[in-house]
Design a protein around this motif. Structure first.
Motif, PDB file in Angstrom:
ATOM      1  N   HIS A 135       0.812  -6.330  -9.419  1.00 17.72           N
ATOM      2  CA  HIS A 135      -0.531  -5.769  -9.588  1.00 17.72           C
ATOM      3  C   HIS A 135      -0.750  -4.809  -8.426  1.00 17.72           C
ATOM      4  CE1 HIS A 135      -0.825  -8.920 -12.522  1.00 17.72           C
ATOM      5  NE2 HIS A 135      -0.749  -9.854 -11.606  1.00 17.72           N
ATOM      6  N   LEU A 136      -0.296  -3.567  -8.615  1.00 17.15           N
ATOM      7  CA  LEU A 136      -0.228  -2.648  -7.479  1.00 17.15           C
ATOM      8  C   LEU A 136      -1.588  -2.063  -7.114  1.00 17.15           C
ATOM      9  CD1 LEU A 136       2.338  -1.788  -5.862  1.00 17.15           C
ATOM     10  CD2 LEU A 136       2.109   0.430  -6.970  1.00 17.15           C
ATOM     11  N   TYR A 137      -1.795  -1.879  -5.831  1.00 13.69           N
ATOM     12  CA  TYR A 137      -2.971  -1.198  -5.263  1.00 13.69           C
ATOM     13  C   TYR A 137      -4.301  -1.913  -5.531  1.00 13.69           C
ATOM     14  CZ  TYR A 137       0.141   2.954  -5.215  1.00 13.69           C
ATOM     15  OH  TYR A 137       1.171   3.834  -5.030  1.00 13.69           O
ATOM     16  N   GLY A 138      -4.271  -3.078  -6.196  1.00 11.05           N
ATOM     17  CA  GLY A 138      -5.532  -3.770  -6.481  1.00 11.05           C
ATOM     18  C   GLY A 138      -5.909  -3.786  -7.946  1.00 11.05           C
ATOM     19  N   ARG A 139      -4.955  -3.394  -8.803  1.00  8.17           N
ATOM     20  CA  ARG A 139      -5.247  -3.379 -10.244  1.00  8.17           C
ATOM     21  C   ARG A 139      -4.228  -4.229 -11.004  1.00  8.17           C
ATOM     22  NH1 ARG A 139      -7.839  -0.221 -14.097  1.00  8.17           N
ATOM     23  NH2 ARG A 139      -6.833  -0.331 -16.129  1.00  8.17           N
ATOM     24  N   SER A 140      -4.742  -5.015 -11.925  1.00  4.73           N
ATOM     25  CA  SER A 140      -3.864  -5.886 -12.702  1.00  4.73           C
ATOM     26  C   SER A 140      -2.906  -5.082 -13.571  1.00  4.73           C
ATOM     27  CB  SER A 140      -4.702  -6.790 -13.597  1.00  4.73           C
ATOM     28  OG  SER A 140      -3.855  -7.597 -14.410  1.00  4.73           O
ATOM     29  N   THR A 277      -5.249  13.892  -9.732  1.00  7.03           N
ATOM     30  CA  THR A 277      -5.371  12.819 -10.712  1.00  7.03           C
ATOM     31  C   THR A 277      -5.888  11.590  -9.990  1.00  7.03           C
ATOM     32  OG1 THR A 277      -3.493  13.731 -11.907  1.00  7.03           O
ATOM     33  CG2 THR A 277      -4.154  11.491 -12.475  1.00  7.03           C
ATOM     34  N   LEU A 278      -6.964  11.025 -10.511  1.00  2.68           N
ATOM     35  CA  LEU A 278      -7.548   9.836  -9.887  1.00  2.68           C
ATOM     36  C   LEU A 278      -6.829   8.584 -10.373  1.00  2.68           C
ATOM     37  CD1 LEU A 278     -11.388  10.414 -10.256  1.00  2.68           C
ATOM     38  CD2 LEU A 278     -10.018  10.639  -8.181  1.00  2.68           C
ATOM     39  N   PRO A 279      -6.877   7.514  -9.572  1.00  2.81           N
ATOM     40  CA  PRO A 279      -6.405   6.235 -10.114  1.00  2.81           C
ATOM     41  C   PRO A 279      -7.406   5.742 -11.149  1.00  2.81           C
ATOM     42  CG  PRO A 279      -7.461   5.884  -7.983  1.00  2.81           C
ATOM     43  CD  PRO A 279      -7.437   7.378  -8.214  1.00  2.81           C
ATOM     44  N   PHE A 290      -6.405   3.247  -2.445  1.00  4.60           N
ATOM     45  CA  PHE A 290      -6.967   4.239  -3.360  1.00  4.60           C
ATOM     46  C   PHE A 290      -5.987   5.410  -3.353  1.00  4.60           C
ATOM     47  CE2 PHE A 290      -9.509   8.011  -4.330  1.00  4.60           C
ATOM     48  CZ  PHE A 290     -10.154   7.608  -5.483  1.00  4.60           C
ATOM     49  N   CYS A 291      -5.161   5.475  -4.388  1.00  5.40           N
ATOM     50  CA  CYS A 291      -4.095   6.487  -4.410  1.00  5.40           C
ATOM     51  C   CYS A 291      -4.398   7.572  -5.420  1.00  5.40           C
ATOM     52  CB  CYS A 291      -2.750   5.846  -4.735  1.00  5.40           C
ATOM     53  SG  CYS A 291      -2.126   4.856  -3.381  1.00  5.40           S
ATOM     54  N   ILE A 292      -4.589   8.781  -4.906  1.00  3.07           N
ATOM     55  CA  ILE A 292      -4.723   9.923  -5.799  1.00  3.07           C
ATOM     56  C   ILE A 292      -3.327  10.490  -6.029  1.00  3.07           C
ATOM     57  CG2 ILE A 292      -7.061  10.490  -5.071  1.00  3.07           C
ATOM     58  CD1 ILE A 292      -5.816  12.790  -3.380  1.00  3.07           C
ATOM     59  N   ARG A 293      -3.205  11.300  -7.059  1.00  4.89           N
ATOM     60  CA  ARG A 293      -1.934  12.007  -7.268  1.00  4.89           C
ATOM     61  C   ARG A 293      -2.212  13.495  -7.221  1.00  4.89           C
ATOM     62  NH1 ARG A 293       1.021  10.365 -12.270  1.00  4.89           N
ATOM     63  NH2 ARG A 293       2.450  11.814 -11.292  1.00  4.89           N
ATOM     64  N   VAL A 294      -1.356  14.195  -6.472  1.00  5.12           N
ATOM     65  CA  VAL A 294      -1.591  15.616  -6.265  1.00  5.12           C
ATOM     66  C   VAL A 294      -0.227  16.311  -6.084  1.00  5.12           C
ATOM     67  CG1 VAL A 294      -2.026  15.100  -3.815  1.00  5.12           C
ATOM     68  CG2 VAL A 294      -2.799  17.269  -4.753  1.00  5.12           C
ATOM     69  N   GLY A 295      -0.121  17.491  -6.666  1.00  7.75           N
ATOM     70  CA  GLY A 295       1.152  18.215  -6.658  1.00  7.75           C
ATOM     71  C   GLY A 295       1.676  18.470  -5.252  1.00  7.75           C
ATOM     72  N   LEU A 348      -5.652   7.282   0.309  1.00  7.04           N
ATOM     73  CA  LEU A 348      -6.741   7.688   1.200  1.00  7.04           C
ATOM     74  C   LEU A 348      -7.416   6.427   1.763  1.00  7.04           C
ATOM     75  CD1 LEU A 348      -8.383  10.446  -1.062  1.00  7.04           C
ATOM     76  CD2 LEU A 348      -6.603  10.734   0.691  1.00  7.04           C
ATOM     77  N   PRO A 349      -8.070   6.553   2.919  1.00  3.23           N
ATOM     78  CA  PRO A 349      -8.760   5.377   3.479  1.00  3.23           C
ATOM     79  C   PRO A 349      -9.784   4.833   2.485  1.00  3.23           C
ATOM     80  CG  PRO A 349      -8.749   7.206   5.055  1.00  3.23           C
ATOM     81  CD  PRO A 349      -8.218   7.751   3.762  1.00  3.23           C
ATOM     82  N   VAL A 350      -9.825   3.521   2.301  1.00  2.00           N
ATOM     83  CA  VAL A 350     -10.775   2.939   1.330  1.00  2.00           C
ATOM     84  C   VAL A 350     -11.308   1.583   1.814  1.00  2.00           C
ATOM     85  CG1 VAL A 350      -9.085   1.687  -0.099  1.00  2.00           C
ATOM     86  CG2 VAL A 350     -11.122   2.681  -1.196  1.00  2.00           C
ATOM     87  N   TYR A 351     -11.003   1.229   3.070  1.00  2.70           N
ATOM     88  CA  TYR A 351     -11.339  -0.117   3.565  1.00  2.70           C
ATOM     89  C   TYR A 351     -12.855  -0.370   3.513  1.00  2.70           C
ATOM     90  CZ  TYR A 351     -12.227   2.361   8.002  1.00  2.70           C
ATOM     91  OH  TYR A 351     -12.711   3.213   8.966  1.00  2.70           O
ATOM     92  N   PRO A 352     -13.239  -1.671   3.444  1.00  2.00           N
ATOM     93  CA  PRO A 352     -14.642  -2.019   3.155  1.00  2.00           C
ATOM     94  C   PRO A 352     -15.671  -1.392   4.095  1.00  2.00           C
ATOM     95  CG  PRO A 352     -13.269  -3.980   3.083  1.00  2.00           C
ATOM     96  CD  PRO A 352     -12.389  -2.868   3.532  1.00  2.00           C
TER      97      PRO A 352
END
Ligand code: PLP
Length: 378
Positions: A135-140, A277-279, A290-295, A348-352
């Motif tokens: 369950h990568l990055y926090g998603r099932s 591209t957003l997750p 929180f991983c975006i995708r970018v060329g 990108l930084p996404v911590y609480p």
């Protein structure tokens, strides 16, 4: 726009908010001088099994050891095969290799970064002894798909939930859906200890018993060994600290989700243009990353770094292309989705405790980069 320093992860504010309770817990362990298993570990195991909604929870030494121990508990060894994803932290595949079993990779779904169950049937052989979705990055991962194949061929499923504690799939917490679920309390995970730690969750009494036994060198009774295990124990000190942190987990996960949504709102124009591209943004996702995708990923990372913003690449090389797995004879092009994600994803930084101001700043710097890139093309 004024320059700021934005770290990828900063847990100092979080520590400050729970410092007194942590100190009480640590002092309690020190006063007891009971550092190995005992009440602290048992208490934490019962709180976390209640949180996860599973029958048994076994505290172990790390997420890596949770995976290794799970494979050992299923009796996986030389001559066996285990199916997993090539787009994950090394430990998922490394643990399989350490049992002597053969790693069989299948590609991922590009939008979720998770193992794509549509490839599983073709990868199953008579020797397949387990499937490990991550369950990568926090998603099932798609657990319907994975469990369907597991049931069809009677193959046990080990969930690598190291990055996703608190996330759920169709109403069930990840890590409690398969036969065994593995968690990590590495400090950077959503529930992080102050050192290494991990957990195995299961609803299977027999597997729970085997894991407990293997955790202490394979002997239920001290100095009598039915099997060869290892020292896979969770420290009492870590259990006490994690017990303080667990009641805050849902709130911290919600803060991560809110941060992810804020980024998504800021990035909307660039998403519409197709630059970013957003997750996926699920209500039950917990955004360890929180991983975006970018060329132009590497250029963007450099641009952010110069602006004071730390980012990371998870993961720069798909596991089927790692030198240590060259004997498996995979080659470039075997798992195109995984290879593309390795080239384009940026965390990108996404911590609480990340402030809205910091998120806005990161978004502004990303926007500036994308505009410049677009201008230079005209
Ligand atoms: C962190 C992690 C692990 C290993 O956990 P440790 O506690 O660091 O050993 C395993 N799998 C994944 C996907 C991870 O992110």
């Amino acid at each position: 726009m004024e320059k700021q320093t934005v770290p990828l992860l900063d847990l100092k504010a979080q520590y400050a908010s729970i410092k007194e309770d942590v100190n009480i817990a640590i002092t309690r362990v020190l006063e007891s001088q009971a550092f190995i298993l005992g009440e602290e570990v048992a208490d934490f195991e019962s709180s976390i099994s209640a949180y996860l909604g599973c029958k048994y929870a076994i505290g172990v030494s790390s997420g890596t050891d949770a995976l290794l121990l799970s494979l050992m508990a299923l009796g996986v060894g030389p001559g066996d095969e285990v199916i997993t994803t090539p787009f994950t932290f090394f430990a998922t595949a490394g643990s399989i290799a350490r049992t002597g079993a053969k790693i069989v990779f299948v590609d991922i779904e590009e939008d979720s970064f998770n193992l794509d169950p549509c490839y599983l049937r073709a990868a199953v052989t008579e020797r397949t002894k387990a499937i490990i979705p991550v369950h990568l990055y926090g998603r099932s991962a798609d657990m319907d798909g994975v469990m369907g194949v597991g049931r069809e061929f009677d193959i046990p499923v080990i969930e690598d939930a190291a990055q996703s504690i608190g996330a759920s799939f169709e109403g069930r917490k990840v890590g409690t859906i398969g036969n065994l679920g593995c968690f990590s309390f590495f400090p950077a995970k959503n529930l992080g200890g102050y050192g290494d730690g991990g957990l195995i969750a299961t609803n299977d009494e027999r597997l729970a018993e085997i894991c407990r036994r293997l955790r202490v060198h394979g002997g239920a009774k001290k100095y009598f060994h039915e099997s060869v295990g290892g020292n896979f124990r969770l420290d009492a000190l870590q259990a006490a600290i994690l017990g303080v942190k667990l009641p805050h987990l849902d709130r911290w996960n919600a803060a991560r989700r809110a941060n992810a949504k804020l980024y998504a709102a800021f990035f909307e124009p660039m998403v519409a243009e197709g630059t970013i591209t957003l997750p996926l943004l699920g209500e039950k996702d917990v955004f360890n990353q929180f991983c975006i995708r970018v060329g132009k990923r590497d250029e963007l990372q450099g641009h952010l770094k110069r602006a004071g913003i730390s980012t990371a690449i998870y993961y720069p090389l798909s596991l089927h292309q790692q030198e240590c797995f060259s004997e498996l004879d995979y080659k470039e092009g075997d798992f195109p989705a995984s290879e593309r994600c390795a080239k384009t994803s940026l965390a990108l930084p996404v911590y609480p405790d990340l402030s809205e101001e910091a998120i806005r700043y990161v978004a502004d710097v990303v926007t500036e980069f994308c505009q410049r890139a677009a201008d230079s093309m005209h």
